[in-house]
Design a protein around this motif. Structure first.
Motif, PDB file in Angstrom:
ATOM      1  N   LEU A  89       1.882   2.447   6.256  1.00  0.00           N
ATOM      2  CA  LEU A  89       3.223   2.263   5.683  1.00  0.00           C
ATOM      3  C   LEU A  89       3.252   1.083   4.710  1.00  0.00           C
ATOM      4  N   VAL A  90       2.535   0.002   5.069  1.00  0.00           N
ATOM      5  CA  VAL A  90       2.473  -1.146   4.153  1.00  0.00           C
ATOM      6  C   VAL A  90       1.861  -0.709   2.821  1.00  0.00           C
ATOM      7  N   ALA A  91       0.776   0.071   2.905  1.00  0.00           N
ATOM      8  CA  ALA A  91       0.141   0.555   1.677  1.00  0.00           C
ATOM      9  C   ALA A  91       1.125   1.377   0.855  1.00  0.00           C
ATOM     10  N   LEU A  92       1.906   2.179   1.554  1.00  0.00           N
ATOM     11  CA  LEU A  92       2.892   3.011   0.870  1.00  0.00           C
ATOM     12  C   LEU A  92       3.941   2.145   0.168  1.00  0.00           C
ATOM     13  N   ALA A  93       4.346   1.065   0.837  1.00  0.00           N
ATOM     14  CA  ALA A  93       5.352   0.172   0.254  1.00  0.00           C
ATOM     15  C   ALA A  93       4.842  -0.446  -1.047  1.00  0.00           C
ATOM     16  N   VAL A  94       3.562  -0.839  -1.041  1.00  0.00           N
ATOM     17  CA  VAL A  94       2.980  -1.407  -2.265  1.00  0.00           C
ATOM     18  C   VAL A  94       3.001  -0.367  -3.384  1.00  0.00           C
ATOM     19  N   GLY A  95       2.679   0.870  -3.024  1.00  0.00           N
ATOM     20  CA  GLY A  95       2.701   1.941  -4.010  1.00  0.00           C
ATOM     21  C   GLY A  95       4.087   2.121  -4.616  1.00  0.00           C
ATOM     22  N   LEU A  96       5.095   2.034  -3.761  1.00  0.00           N
ATOM     23  CA  LEU A  96       6.469   2.215  -4.249  1.00  0.00           C
ATOM     24  C   LEU A  96       6.860   1.094  -5.198  1.00  0.00           C
ATOM     25  N   LEU A  97       6.407  -0.117  -4.872  1.00  0.00           N
ATOM     26  CA  LEU A  97       6.688  -1.258  -5.735  1.00  0.00           C
ATOM     27  C   LEU A  97       6.097  -1.019  -7.124  1.00  0.00           C
ATOM     28  N   ALA A  98       4.849  -0.524  -7.145  1.00  0.00           N
ATOM     29  CA  ALA A  98       4.187  -0.249  -8.414  1.00  0.00           C
ATOM     30  C   ALA A  98       4.898   0.884  -9.152  1.00  0.00           C
ATOM     31  N   TYR A  99       5.419   1.835  -8.382  1.00  0.00           N
ATOM     32  CA  TYR A  99       6.097   2.990  -8.964  1.00  0.00           C
ATOM     33  C   TYR A  99       7.298   2.562  -9.788  1.00  0.00           C
ATOM     34  N   THR A 127      -2.935  -0.799  -4.422  1.00  0.00           N
ATOM     35  CA  THR A 127      -3.290  -0.702  -3.000  1.00  0.00           C
ATOM     36  C   THR A 127      -4.802  -0.695  -2.823  1.00  0.00           C
ATOM     37  N   ASP A 128      -5.520  -0.101  -3.786  1.00  0.00           N
ATOM     38  CA  ASP A 128      -6.978  -0.141  -3.711  1.00  0.00           C
ATOM     39  C   ASP A 128      -7.473  -1.575  -3.640  1.00  0.00           C
ATOM     40  N   THR A 129      -6.886  -2.432  -4.459  1.00  0.00           N
ATOM     41  CA  THR A 129      -7.331  -3.819  -4.511  1.00  0.00           C
ATOM     42  C   THR A 129      -7.107  -4.494  -3.169  1.00  0.00           C
ATOM     43  N   ILE A 130      -5.915  -4.300  -2.615  1.00  0.00           N
ATOM     44  CA  ILE A 130      -5.615  -4.890  -1.307  1.00  0.00           C
ATOM     45  C   ILE A 130      -6.541  -4.312  -0.251  1.00  0.00           C
ATOM     46  N   GLN A 131      -6.724  -2.991  -0.292  1.00  0.00           N
ATOM     47  CA  GLN A 131      -7.536  -2.348   0.730  1.00  0.00           C
ATOM     48  C   GLN A 131      -9.002  -2.704   0.606  1.00  0.00           C
ATOM     49  N   GLY A 132      -9.466  -2.848  -0.641  1.00  0.00           N
ATOM     50  CA  GLY A 132     -10.856  -3.241  -0.861  1.00  0.00           C
ATOM     51  C   GLY A 132     -11.123  -4.613  -0.263  1.00  0.00           C
ATOM     52  N   LEU A 133     -10.243  -5.562  -0.537  1.00  0.00           N
ATOM     53  CA  LEU A 133     -10.400  -6.912   0.003  1.00  0.00           C
ATOM     54  C   LEU A 133     -10.322  -6.890   1.525  1.00  0.00           C
ATOM     55  N   PHE A 134      -9.382  -6.081   2.031  1.00  0.00           N
ATOM     56  CA  PHE A 134      -9.196  -5.970   3.470  1.00  0.00           C
ATOM     57  C   PHE A 134     -10.445  -5.420   4.154  1.00  0.00           C
ATOM     58  N   MET A 135     -10.981  -4.338   3.600  1.00  0.00           N
ATOM     59  CA  MET A 135     -12.164  -3.711   4.198  1.00  0.00           C
ATOM     60  C   MET A 135     -13.342  -4.670   4.221  1.00  0.00           C
ATOM     61  N   LEU A 136     -13.502  -5.366   3.086  1.00  0.00           N
ATOM     62  CA  LEU A 136     -14.627  -6.269   2.950  1.00  0.00           C
ATOM     63  C   LEU A 136     -14.562  -7.373   4.001  1.00  0.00           C
ATOM     64  N   SER A 137     -13.372  -7.964   4.193  1.00  0.00           N
ATOM     65  CA  SER A 137     -13.275  -9.044   5.179  1.00  0.00           C
ATOM     66  C   SER A 137     -13.417  -8.506   6.591  1.00  0.00           C
ATOM     67  N   ALA A 147     -10.721   1.719   7.639  1.00  0.00           N
ATOM     68  CA  ALA A 147     -11.482   2.909   7.258  1.00  0.00           C
ATOM     69  C   ALA A 147     -10.554   4.024   6.792  1.00  0.00           C
ATOM     70  N   MET A 148      -9.425   4.173   7.488  1.00  0.00           N
ATOM     71  CA  MET A 148      -8.438   5.171   7.048  1.00  0.00           C
ATOM     72  C   MET A 148      -7.957   4.811   5.653  1.00  0.00           C
ATOM     73  N   ALA A 149      -7.798   3.487   5.428  1.00  0.00           N
ATOM     74  CA  ALA A 149      -7.367   3.036   4.115  1.00  0.00           C
ATOM     75  C   ALA A 149      -8.402   3.409   3.067  1.00  0.00           C
ATOM     76  N   ALA A 150      -9.682   3.277   3.442  1.00  0.00           N
ATOM     77  CA  ALA A 150     -10.749   3.637   2.510  1.00  0.00           C
ATOM     78  C   ALA A 150     -10.654   5.109   2.146  1.00  0.00           C
ATOM     79  N   MET A 151     -10.410   5.917   3.169  1.00  0.00           N
ATOM     80  CA  MET A 151     -10.308   7.350   2.895  1.00  0.00           C
ATOM     81  C   MET A 151      -9.083   7.657   2.074  1.00  0.00           C
ATOM     82  N   MET A 152      -7.998   6.950   2.399  1.00  0.00           N
ATOM     83  CA  MET A 152      -6.776   7.230   1.664  1.00  0.00           C
ATOM     84  C   MET A 152      -6.912   6.820   0.207  1.00  0.00           C
ATOM     85  N   SER A 153      -7.543   5.648  -0.019  1.00  0.00           N
ATOM     86  CA  SER A 153      -7.626   5.218  -1.410  1.00  0.00           C
ATOM     87  C   SER A 153      -8.586   6.105  -2.196  1.00  0.00           C
TER      88      SER A 153
END
Lengths: 79, 487
Positions: free
Chosen positions: B15-25, B186-196, B328-334
């Motif tokens: 849902l957080v990822a979705l919120a970021v998407g809406l902001l960009a929208y 969201t990719d940027t946030i998720q990429g950083l998140f996955m890496l850490s 990982a779900m975020a990775a798949m989603m992005s």
């Protein structure tokens, strides 16, 4: 378009970087160094070297000269 | 109880990822160039991470550790060499020129670029059609990965279909609402998140099993063959054909190829290229080594289950395991939302408008693109319920299909003498043969570890060059469309 002959040196450099990202000389070696198989260390160091040489490659402008593209015409594309 | 909390963490994350998407929208303008390419405005951080996160899918995050677990840590070498080095060089070779001509002539898709250069709506449609065919198994792969991830995390309480359905719903919602800008943010946030998160996971697990030396030690005790480089599955043929088909294939993935167009400047492209090998290594090393180390751990991995969630459930608190699965779900989603977004641009711009309805209004096109996304993702969802192979097998099939496009495209970009007939022959013939190899199960797919796709890549180049030499350029084609000399 000067230095075009020196630019060609990047072809073998990039080829070697690609080919030896796989540690072929260590095929079958099972030595463990500092907690990891030695061929994994090779790979780690190699990717670091790749980053450094990739940086030198883009900074050299060789690829632009190869494409016949002059970045100064289209504005500052220097890294 | 803990399963409910785990699911809660995953849903909140999505849902957080979705919120970021809406902001960009809210920042997205109503033009195709902005919806699909965010007006070619990406800086280094966003370009690097959106490409990174798009590339990392279920294939990397679950398939990779699974393979390292069953066959040995050599998978790290295969993926590092192909993604970290070979793909990076191809990104520069194909992507730089694509970026230059794309910026000059306003291209949004690969098919559009080639169609314009050769004056051929047929070639444009062919490239888009081929891309959509191979995109389908790759979308499926993400749904399979998500379904299996939730089964593993919840010990089977959440059924496979429910996990796959959850990610399908989010994927559709996401792409329909946000465009490229939302996806990239969201990719940027998720990429950083996955890496850490994957580094924290590795350190946590290593601390629990007594450190690096002891993790490797127990791995070698259980599987002595893991210590020496090569052997078993990893023949030279397997390593080379996987590396080449995947690296070339990735450059022709719609979602990756479209990212070649979006850099803000040449400097961004250059910085991303130089940082790429290190970034790739930083993610692959902990993820794949966790899979390999698991071979020496006293854990029980069920047939067909993913190893990573099992390890995390064993050695880290349940909420942390859920966070990694969310990552990982975020990775798949992005990956999936980028695929669907690019797929929708291929469908509306390269197939629907030029071939079916040239007079479609912009709003009709936008509406159709979104309906197309929903239909495509839903069909892939149903296909994913059949589970036609392992994650790596399904992924490999798609990679090879795309790889067959790469050499004709390089030819078109750099060789003025390429003709329309050469392109059509070089794209269509190898695709037909490869489709036959995939769809007819009695035909072999590889010979002594060497993938037949490799030979078909050579065929694609030979046909493009050969047919170009014996045909003359059509009146509609215009090699100067791809010229980059300062004018």
């Amino acid at each position: 378009m000067r230095r075009s002959r020196r630019d060609l040196v990047w072809i073998p450099i990039l080829a070697v970087l690609i080919v030896f990202a796989v540690p072929w000389p260590l095929w079958g070696v099972d030595l463990v160094v500092a907690g990891l198989p030695v061929w994994i260390w090779w790979h780690i160091v190699w990717l670091g070297i790749c980053s450094i040489l990739f940086w030198r490659f883009v900074a050299s402008g060789a690829w632009e000269r190869g494409m016949g593209f002059d970045p100064s015409v289209e504005g500052g594309d220097r890294p | 109880m803990s399963v409910a909390v785990q699911l809660g963490i995953i849903v909140v994350y999505l849902l957080v990822a979705l919120a970021v998407g809406l902001l960009a929208y809210r920042l997205t303008e109503a033009t195709a160039e902005d919806y699909y390419l965010a007006s070619r405005s990406f800086g280094t951080l966003v370009l690097l991470f959106t490409t990174f996160a798009t590339l990392l899918s279920a294939f990397t995050f679950f398939g990779g550790p699974n393979l390292a677990f069953s066959a040995g840590p050599e998978w790290l070498i295969v993926m590092g060499a192909l993604d970290g080095v070979l793909f990076a060089v191809l990104w520069y070779v194909i992507g730089y020129k694509q970026w230059l001509v794309g910026r000059r002539n306003g291209y949004v898709t690969l098919g559009e670029m080639l169609g314009d250069r050769f004056g051929s709506p047929g070639l444009r449609g062919l490239v888009a059609g081929v891309s959509l065919i191979w995109l389908f198994p790759y979308v499926m792969l993400q749904q399979m990965g998500a379904g299996e991830a939730l089964v593993g995390l919840s010990d089977g309480i959440v059924p496979y279909w429910a996990g796959a359905a959850l990610i399908t719903a989010f994927m559709i919602l996401y792409v329909v609402l946000a465009g490229m800008r939302g996806v990239a943010w969201t990719d940027t946030i998720q990429g950083l998140f996955m890496l850490s998160i994957v580094w924290i996971a590795a350190i946590w697990v290593l601390a629990a099993v007594g450190g690096l030396g002891s993790a490797t030690g127990s791995m070698l005790e259980a599987r002595p063959d893991f210590g020496s480089f090569g052997g078993g599955l990893y023949t030279p043929g397997f390593i080379i054909s996987s590396a080449i088909t995947i690296a070339f294939g990735v450059t022709m993935f719609p979602q990756i190829n479209q990212r070649f167009f979006v850099a803000e400047s040449g400097a961004v492209l250059k910085r991303s290229f130089a940082l790429w090998p290190v970034l790739v290594l930083l993610l692959f090393l902990p993820a794949f080594m966790l899979g390999a180390w698991a071979a020496g751990m006293p854990i029980d991995v069920a047939e067909g289950a993913n190893v990573l969630p099992v390890v995390l459930n064993e050695y880290t608190p349940f909420w942390f395991a859920a966070l990694v699965i969310a990552g990982a779900m975020a990775a798949m989603m992005s990956s999936s939302d980028s695929m669907l977004l690019s797929g929708s641009s291929y469908f509306t711009r390269d197939l629907y408008r030029p071939l079916i309805n040239p007079d479609a209004s912009a709003s009709r096109e936008a509406w159709l693109g979104r309906v197309g996304v929903a239909v495509f993702a839903t069909l892939a969802f149903f296909a994913s319920l059949l589970r036609p192979g392992t994650l790596i097998e399904v992924g490999d099939t798609a990679f090879s299909g795309f790889a067959l496009l790469a050499l004709p495209v390089i030819c078109a970009l750099y060789w003025d003498r390429t003709t329309r007939s050469g392109m059509i022959a070089g794209v269509a013939v190898p695709q037909i043969i490869y489709l036959a190899l995939v769809l007819i199960p009695t035909l072999p797919r590889s010979f002594g570890g060497w993938d037949y796709a490799l030979a078909l890549m050579v065929l694609s180049a030979a046909l493009t060059v050969g047919v170009s030499l014996v045909t003359s350029p059509t009146a509609e084609s215009d090699a100067s469309r791809f010229a980059v000399a300062g004018d």
